[in-house]
Motif scaffolding. Structure first.
Motif, mmCIF file in Angstrom:
data_model
loop_
_atom_site.group_PDB
_atom_site.id
_atom_site.type_symbol
_atom_site.label_atom_id
_atom_site.label_comp_id
_atom_site.label_asym_id
_atom_site.label_seq_id
_atom_site.Cartn_x
_atom_site.Cartn_y
_atom_site.Cartn_z
ATOM 1 N N THR A 108 -3.536 79.636 121.379
ATOM 2 C CA THR A 108 -3.650 81.048 121.006
ATOM 3 C C THR A 108 -2.780 81.979 121.840
ATOM 4 O OG1 THR A 108 -5.474 81.416 122.553
ATOM 5 C CG2 THR A 108 -6.046 80.762 120.272
ATOM 6 N N GLY A 109 -2.381 81.553 123.013
ATOM 7 C CA GLY A 109 -1.637 82.427 123.910
ATOM 8 C C GLY A 109 -2.521 83.406 124.659
ATOM 9 N N ALA A 110 -3.801 83.488 124.295
ATOM 10 C CA ALA A 110 -4.734 84.362 125.015
ATOM 11 C C ALA A 110 -5.108 83.685 126.330
ATOM 12 C CB ALA A 110 -5.976 84.634 124.163
ATOM 13 N N LEU A 111 -5.425 84.488 127.331
ATOM 14 C CA LEU A 111 -5.660 83.968 128.671
ATOM 15 C C LEU A 111 -6.985 83.217 128.785
ATOM 16 C CD1 LEU A 111 -4.463 87.011 130.802
ATOM 17 C CD2 LEU A 111 -3.193 84.926 130.218
ATOM 18 N N LEU A 112 -6.938 82.133 129.570
ATOM 19 C CA LEU A 112 -8.128 81.383 129.946
ATOM 20 C C LEU A 112 -8.313 81.521 131.450
ATOM 21 C CD1 LEU A 112 -7.478 78.212 127.802
ATOM 22 C CD2 LEU A 112 -9.427 79.744 127.565
ATOM 23 N N PHE A 113 -9.555 81.613 131.888
ATOM 24 C CA PHE A 113 -9.915 81.755 133.290
ATOM 25 C C PHE A 113 -10.496 80.429 133.784
ATOM 26 C CE2 PHE A 113 -9.673 85.864 131.545
ATOM 27 C CZ PHE A 113 -9.507 86.779 132.572
ATOM 28 N N ASP A 114 -10.501 80.225 135.115
ATOM 29 C CA ASP A 114 -11.213 79.080 135.671
ATOM 30 C C ASP A 114 -12.668 79.236 135.261
ATOM 31 O OD1 ASP A 114 -8.992 78.013 136.880
ATOM 32 O OD2 ASP A 114 -9.397 78.915 138.832
ATOM 33 N N ALA A 115 -13.233 78.235 134.602
ATOM 34 C CA ALA A 115 -14.560 78.404 134.019
ATOM 35 C C ALA A 115 -15.257 77.072 133.835
ATOM 36 C CB ALA A 115 -14.438 79.115 132.665
ATOM 37 N N ALA A 116 -16.558 77.143 133.635
ATOM 38 C CA ALA A 116 -17.362 75.949 133.366
ATOM 39 C C ALA A 116 -17.008 75.357 132.004
ATOM 40 C CB ALA A 116 -18.840 76.291 133.431
ATOM 41 N N GLY A 117 -16.684 76.208 131.058
ATOM 42 C CA GLY A 117 -16.290 75.788 129.715
ATOM 43 C C GLY A 117 -15.409 76.851 129.098
ATOM 44 N N TRP A 118 -14.652 76.494 128.088
ATOM 45 C CA TRP A 118 -13.746 77.448 127.463
ATOM 46 C C TRP A 118 -13.515 77.100 125.999
ATOM 47 C CZ3 TRP A 118 -9.402 75.160 125.496
ATOM 48 C CH2 TRP A 118 -9.067 73.907 126.020
ATOM 49 N N LEU A 119 -13.165 78.137 125.229
ATOM 50 C CA LEU A 119 -12.834 77.994 123.813
ATOM 51 C C LEU A 119 -11.622 78.859 123.500
ATOM 52 C CD1 LEU A 119 -16.339 78.924 123.495
ATOM 53 C CD2 LEU A 119 -15.753 77.229 121.818
ATOM 54 N N GLU A 120 -10.747 78.343 122.674
ATOM 55 C CA GLU A 120 -9.670 79.148 122.093
ATOM 56 C C GLU A 120 -10.010 79.303 120.623
ATOM 57 O OE1 GLU A 120 -5.411 78.652 123.173
ATOM 58 O OE2 GLU A 120 -6.164 76.716 123.916
ATOM 59 N N CYS A 121 -10.006 80.532 120.149
ATOM 60 C CA CYS A 121 -10.454 80.803 118.777
ATOM 61 C C CYS A 121 -9.418 81.583 117.984
ATOM 62 C CB CYS A 121 -11.750 81.611 118.805
ATOM 63 S SG CYS A 121 -13.096 80.768 119.654
ATOM 64 N N ARG A 122 -9.341 81.247 116.711
ATOM 65 C CA ARG A 122 -8.571 82.032 115.746
ATOM 66 C C ARG A 122 -9.569 82.839 114.918
ATOM 67 N NH1 ARG A 122 -3.502 80.788 116.233
ATOM 68 N NH2 ARG A 122 -2.826 78.660 116.615
ATOM 69 N N TYR A 123 -9.172 84.058 114.620
ATOM 70 C CA TYR A 123 -10.018 84.948 113.828
ATOM 71 C C TYR A 123 -10.424 84.261 112.518
ATOM 72 C CZ TYR A 123 -11.283 88.765 110.733
ATOM 73 O OH TYR A 123 -11.942 89.570 109.835
ATOM 74 N N TYR A 124 -11.701 84.363 112.184
ATOM 75 C CA TYR A 124 -12.237 83.776 110.959
ATOM 76 C C TYR A 124 -12.764 84.872 110.031
ATOM 77 C CZ TYR A 124 -14.990 80.496 108.107
ATOM 78 O OH TYR A 124 -15.513 79.759 107.075
ATOM 79 N N ASP A 125 -13.540 85.814 110.598
ATOM 80 C CA ASP A 125 -14.115 86.906 109.807
ATOM 81 C C ASP A 125 -14.766 87.904 110.762
ATOM 82 O OD1 ASP A 125 -14.848 88.385 107.567
ATOM 83 O OD2 ASP A 125 -15.822 86.700 106.573
#
Length: 170
Positions: A108-125
């Protein structure tokens, strides 16, 4: 009603996340935007859908609708300061984006942080619900921290807390 919704919901524990997105600039670059959220909800496993509830007048919401992407970094207990900063005003959040370690998600090119878990999402609705907009995203990439015993950061009673994972497991 004798009590407002906020006073009742103080008794409902939620996880704490940083949601990030971007908007294109005139120079062909991206202006990143990130905020603290505790409104993450899992909606569907197939397809993998999640939702964020954002204020209707949110600049972050406008950026998500423009870029069509967002990430969610589910924070561990060691990220309370980061959560507090990204819950603040835009100038403090922009400053912190220059200081905290992040990397753009491959999907997605959106930033991710150091985290316990992460998701990259594309707009759905999205749906307007009262004074908020529920943005639904389809997870196109996701993962968890290399350290499987990361203690989660919890929001309860108007404050941040650490979940005692040892007592929670028994």
């Amino acid at each position: 009603m004798s009590e407002d919704l906020r006073s009742v919901m103080r008794y409902f524990a939620t996880g704490v996340c940083i949601a990030a997105t971007w908007r294109p600039t005139g120079a062909g670059e991206r202006r990143h935007n990130a905020i603290t959220v505790n409104s993450l909800a899992s909606l569907s496993l197939d397809p993998a859908l999640v939702a964020l509830s954002l204020r209707e007048d949110s600049e972050f919401l406008a950026d998500v609708l423009l870029s069509g992407v967002f990430t969610v970094s589910i924070l561990g207990a060691d990220a309370e300061d980061t959560a507090r900063t990204f819950a603040g005003r835009r100038p403090e959040r922009d400053r912190m984006l220059r200081e905290v370690r992040t990397h753009p998600g491959a999907g997605t090119g959106a930033l991710l942080f150091d985290a316990a878990g992460w998701l990259e999402c594309r707009y759905y609705d999205h749906y307007t619900v009262g004074d908020h907009v529920q943005v639904i995203g389809e997870a196109v990439a996701l993962g968890t921290a290399a350290e499987p015993d990361t203690t989660p950061l919890i929001f309860l009673g108007g404050g941040f807390h650490r979940l005692d994972t040892e007592s929670a497991a028994s």
